[in-house]
Design a protein around this motif. Structure first.
Motif, PDB file in Angstrom:
ATOM      1  N   TRP A 176      79.657 -58.108   6.792  1.00  0.00           N
ATOM      2  CA  TRP A 176      78.478 -57.370   7.257  1.00  0.00           C
ATOM      3  C   TRP A 176      77.366 -58.332   7.686  1.00  0.00           C
ATOM      4  N   ASP A 177      77.154 -59.401   6.914  1.00  0.00           N
ATOM      5  CA  ASP A 177      76.171 -60.417   7.303  1.00  0.00           C
ATOM      6  C   ASP A 177      76.579 -61.095   8.612  1.00  0.00           C
ATOM      7  N   TRP A 178      77.860 -61.370   8.768  1.00  0.00           N
ATOM      8  CA  TRP A 178      78.355 -61.964  10.009  1.00  0.00           C
ATOM      9  C   TRP A 178      78.004 -61.069  11.196  1.00  0.00           C
ATOM     10  N   LEU A 179      78.186 -59.770  11.015  1.00  0.00           N
ATOM     11  CA  LEU A 179      77.941 -58.827  12.095  1.00  0.00           C
ATOM     12  C   LEU A 179      76.450 -58.655  12.380  1.00  0.00           C
ATOM     13  N   THR A 180      75.643 -58.534  11.328  1.00  0.00           N
ATOM     14  CA  THR A 180      74.230 -58.209  11.524  1.00  0.00           C
ATOM     15  C   THR A 180      73.320 -59.437  11.631  1.00  0.00           C
ATOM     16  N   LYS A 181      73.499 -60.417  10.781  1.00  0.00           N
ATOM     17  CA  LYS A 181      72.603 -61.572  10.770  1.00  0.00           C
ATOM     18  C   LYS A 181      73.041 -62.688  11.710  1.00  0.00           C
ATOM     19  N   HIS A 182      74.324 -62.775  11.954  1.00  0.00           N
ATOM     20  CA  HIS A 182      74.851 -63.884  12.757  1.00  0.00           C
ATOM     21  C   HIS A 182      75.410 -63.405  14.097  1.00  0.00           C
TER      22      HIS A 182
ATOM     23  N   TYR B 176      84.588 -55.514  -0.872  1.00  0.00           N
ATOM     24  CA  TYR B 176      83.843 -56.608  -1.482  1.00  0.00           C
ATOM     25  C   TYR B 176      83.533 -57.686  -0.436  1.00  0.00           C
ATOM     26  N   LYS B 177      84.546 -58.061   0.361  1.00  0.00           N
ATOM     27  CA  LYS B 177      84.360 -59.090   1.395  1.00  0.00           C
ATOM     28  C   LYS B 177      83.419 -58.618   2.500  1.00  0.00           C
ATOM     29  N   LEU B 178      83.345 -57.332   2.710  1.00  0.00           N
ATOM     30  CA  LEU B 178      82.432 -56.778   3.701  1.00  0.00           C
ATOM     31  C   LEU B 178      80.985 -56.848   3.229  1.00  0.00           C
ATOM     32  N   LEU B 179      80.760 -56.510   1.955  1.00  0.00           N
ATOM     33  CA  LEU B 179      79.403 -56.321   1.458  1.00  0.00           C
ATOM     34  C   LEU B 179      78.813 -57.509   0.714  1.00  0.00           C
ATOM     35  N   GLU B 180      79.621 -58.496   0.359  1.00  0.00           N
ATOM     36  CA  GLU B 180      79.080 -59.627  -0.396  1.00  0.00           C
ATOM     37  C   GLU B 180      78.116 -60.442   0.468  1.00  0.00           C
ATOM     38  N   LYS B 181      77.286 -61.257  -0.196  1.00  0.00           N
ATOM     39  CA  LYS B 181      76.387 -62.154   0.530  1.00  0.00           C
ATOM     40  C   LYS B 181      77.251 -63.086   1.382  1.00  0.00           C
TER      41      LYS B 181
END
Length: 146
Positions: A93-99, A84-89
């Protein structure tokens, strides 16, 4: 008496016991400190028990008492919540890909949501990993007795 193979097995056994004791007392202390640091978290009612559950199982394992079912319960809970913590907004995952895997350890106060969620994700990953090691050790220990 013992032959050289038996002596080698005994030495290996004592080595594994010592390694598991060191691992478990170390993580018991770290998880207890982590639980204590959650008092000023936005949701301490959730994170203090999460860390204390791991700390208690490590303490029991340090004392030579392994509870494989309790480890499996913890692993399952931590992995599911970790997903859940990996895939939530604003999750890991956002930290890794967007940031671009921004430094999450620079400041203790998390000023952005992805830093807090990513730290929580890695905490859950560490908890699950430690309990998995204890689970596998307990299963191996039980198998060697039979």
């Amino acid at each position: 008496m013992f032959n050289s193979t038996d002596e080698l097995r005994m030495k290996r056994l004592y080595f594994y016991i010592a390694v598991m004791k060191i691992l478990n007392i170390t993580f018991c202390i770290l998880f207890t400190i982590s639980a204590a640091l959650q008092y000023n978290d936005p949701d301490p009612w959730l994170w203090i028990p999460i860390y204390l559950y791991g700390a208690v199982l490590c303490w029991l394992a340090f004392r030579g008492k392994y509870y494989p079912r309790a480890c499996l319960l913890g692993i399952g809970t931590y992995v599911l919540y970790g997903l859940y913590k990996l895939l939530e907004k604003d999750g890991a995952w956002d930290w890794l890909t967007k940031h671009h895997a921004e430094n999450i350890a620079a400041a203790m106060k998390a000023e952005t949501p992805w830093i807090e969620d990513t730290r929580e994700f890695f905490g859950l990953l560490i908890l699950a990993g430690v309990l998995a090691v204890n689970y596998l050790y307990a299963k191996r220990k039980a198998k060697s007795r039979t």
